[in-house]
Design an enzyme around this catalytic site. Structure first.
Site, short mmCIF file in Angstrom:
data_model
loop_
_atom_site.label_atom_id
_atom_site.label_comp_id
_atom_site.label_asym_id
_atom_site.label_seq_id
_atom_site.Cartn_x
_atom_site.Cartn_y
_atom_site.Cartn_z
N PRO A 242 32.11 33.08 48.44
CG PRO A 242 30.12 32.18 47.58
CD PRO A 242 31.62 32.03 47.52
CD GLU A 244 38.43 36.14 49.88
OE1 GLU A 244 38.70 35.00 49.48
OE2 GLU A 244 39.08 37.15 49.54
NE ARG A 270 36.89 70.77 68.29
CZ ARG A 270 38.09 71.31 68.50
NH1 ARG A 270 38.79 70.99 69.58
NH2 ARG A 270 38.61 72.16 67.63
N GLY A 341 36.86 67.22 62.09
CA GLY A 341 37.59 68.41 61.62
C GLY A 341 39.05 68.06 61.34
N GLY A 342 39.95 68.99 61.65
CA GLY A 342 41.38 68.80 61.37
C GLY A 342 41.95 67.58 62.07
#
Ligand SMILES: Cc1cc2nc3c(=O)[nH]c(=O)nc-3n(C[C@H](O)[C@H](O)[C@H](O)COP(=O)(O)OP(=O)(O)OC[C@H]3O[C@@H](n4cnc5c(N)ncnc54)[C@H](O)[C@@H]3O)c2cc1C
Length: 381
Positions: A242, A244, A270, A341-342
C-alpha cells in the site's frame, strides 16, 4: 483548487526540494537520459539535504519525518522534473526504506542505513522474475541455508536501480512446498561473489532511471542479511505494497499536472487561424475536462495521504489510488500530446517524453488489472 493538508513546514520543505530539482536534478537530466542513470552526485546532494532519509530513524543517519506529507512533497516535486528520477528515488527512500528499517537487524541497519540516507548507497527491490511479476507467489529464485549463511540462486528482471544499486532486497523461495508462505527477503549487496547484473534494459520511457536484470549464482548471504523471519517475506511485501502504491499514485498525479500546466501555456502561445489554439472551443473544453479530472483526483489523493497518516488507509484504498491516478495520468497526457500537434510526437519536447514516461504506471507496482481484482474482492466477488 487550493489544497488544505499542508502546514508551513511542508511548504518550506517543498521549496527546498524545488531548489534541489532546479539546481541539481533538471540540469543533469539530459546527461542522465543519455547514460541511462543519474550521476551518483545527484543522489549525494539529495542525501545531504535529508530527502533520502525521510523513512530512516535519526540514530541510523536519517531525517525520520514520521509524516507522510513530506514523502508526498518530495515525490511531487521530483515527478515534475523527471518521472525517471522520481521512480529511482522513490524506490529507494519510500519503498525500500521501510523493509530495511522495520525488518533489518541492528547490525544491518547500522552498517547500511547511514550510507543509504546519505545517497552513498542506492537501494532496489527485486520481486519480479522473467517468468512473471503479477503472480509473485510463484517466484523461482531460491535461498537455501548453509551454516549461518544462505545460498541464493536465480534471477530477477525489470529491477529499478538494478544496474547501479548497492543494496538489493531480494525475494527468494525458502520453503518450496509452502507456496506464498515459503518466501523470504534477503539483502544482497554489491560485491557479493556470484551477484551479477545484466545489461541496462532499453525502455520505452524514463530513460534516466536504471532498470536491469539481476543474476544470483550461488550468492552466499550472511544470516544477518535476512529481513525479518524466514518464510514471512510474502506477508512483509503485502504489508508494504500500500505504501508503494500510494507513492506511485502521488507521482502519477504530479507528473500529469505538470504536463497539463505546460500544455496550457502552449495552448496560449501557439496560434492557428490567427488566434491561440486554446481559444477554440473544442480545445478549451478538452483542457477544462483535464483540469477537472486533476483537481478531483488531487482531492482524493490528499484524503488518502491524511488517511495514511491517521492509520485508516487500506490496501483497497491504495489499489484505487494506484489504478485511478495512472489512468488519469495517461489520459491527461495523451490529450496534451494532441494539443501539441506534431511537436507532441517529437522526443525533444517534454510532452512527448512525458507520454512515454507515463505508460508504465498502468503496469508496475501491481498492474491495474490486479488493482481492480483487489477492489472487486472487497466488494465480495
Ligand atoms: C520500468 C519498470 C520498472 C520496474 N521496476 C521493478 C522493480 O524495481 N522491482 C520489481 O520487482 N519489479 C519491477 N517491475 C516489474 C513490474 O512490477 C511488473 O512488470 C508487473 O508486476 C507485471 O508483471 P509482468 O511484467 O511479469 O506481467 P505478467 O505478470 O506476465 O502480466 C501480464 C498481463 O497479464 C495481466 N494479468 C496477470 N494476472 C492477471 C489476473 N489474475 N487477472 C487479470 N489480469 C492479469 C497483467 O495485469 C498484465 O496486463 C518494473 C517494471 C518495469 C516495466
Amino acid at each position: 483548487m487550493q489544497r488544505s493538508i499542508f502546514e508551513p513546514e511542508h511548504e518550506e520543505f517543498r521549496s527546498a526540494v524545488a531548489t534541489f530539482c532546479d539546481r541539481t536534478a533538471a540540469p543533469n537530466l539530459e546527461k542522465a537520459i543519455e547514460q541511462r542513470v543519474f550521476d551518483r552526485d545527484v543522489w549525494r546532494q539529495a542525501g545531504e539535504q535529508g530527502f533520502l532519509g525521510l523513512e530512516v530513524p535519526e540514530e541510523f543517519g536519517g531525517s525520520q519525518a514520521d509524516d507522510y506529507r513530506f514523502n508526498m512533497v518530495f515525490a511531487e516535486e521530483l515527478a515534475k522534473v523527471s518521472m525517471g528520477l522520481n521512480s529511482s528515488m522513490q524506490i529507494h527512500f519510500d519503498i525500500c526504506a521501510p523493509y530495511l528499517v522495520d525488518l533489518g537487524t541492528t547490525e544491518l541497519k547500522t552498517r547500511l542505513l547511514p550510507d543509504f540516507a546519505a545517497g552513498e548507497k542506492v537501494a532496489g527491490i527485486g520481486m519480479t522474475e522473467a517468468g512473471g511479476g503479477t503472480d509473485l507467489a510463484a517466484l523461482k529464485t531460491t535461498a537455501v541455508p548453509d551454516g549461518d549463511n544462505w545460498i541464493i540462486n536465480g534471477s530477477k528482471t525489470f529491477i529499478t536501480n538494478g544496474y547501479t544499486g548497492e543494496i538489493i532486497i531480494v525475494a527468494a523461495r525458502t520453503s518450496p512446498e509452502k507456496g506464498a508462505r515459503g518466501i523470504s527477503l534477503f539483502v544482497v549487496e554489491e560485491g557479493m561473489p556470484g551477484f551479477e547484473r545484466g545489461r541496462k534494459l532499453e525502455k520505452v520511457g524514463q530513460h534516466e532511471s536504471d532498470t536491469a536484470e539481476l543474476f544470483f549464482n550461488n550468492v552466499s548471504v550472511p544470516g544477518e542479511n535476512l529481513l525479518g523471519e524466514v518464510d514471512s517475506g510474502f506477508i512483509y511485501m503485502m504489508e508494504r505494497l500500500p505504501q508503494e502504491r500510494i507513492g506511485c499514485a502521488i507521482s502519477n498525479l504530479a507528473h500529469a499536472k505538470q504536463a497539463f500546466l505546460e500544455t496550457v501555456e502552449y495552448a496560449k502561445e501557439r496560434e492557428a487561424f490567427g488566434k491561440p489554439i486554446g481559444s477554440f472551443q473544442h480545445l478549451k473544453f478538452v483542457l477544462a475536462e483535464q483540469a477537472t479530472k486533476l483537481d478531483v483526483t488531487q482531492a482524493f489523493m490528499d484524503e488518502c495521504v491524511m488517511a495514511k497518516i491517521n492509520g485508516t488507509f487500506s490496501a483497497t484504498d491504495a489499489a484505487k489510488a494506484k489504478w485511478w491516478t495512472s489512468q488519469v495520468q495517461n489520459d491527461v497526457i495523451d490529450a496534451c500530446v494532441q494539443i501539441f500537434g506534431g511537436y507532441g510526437y517529437m522526443n525533444e519536447y517534454r510532452i512527448a517524453r512525458a507520454w512515454q514516461d507515463a505508460r508504465v504506471t498502468k503496469i508496475w507496482a501491481g498492474s491495474n488489472e490486479i488493482m481492480k481484482e483487489l477492489i472487486g474482492r472487497e466488494l465480495g466477488f
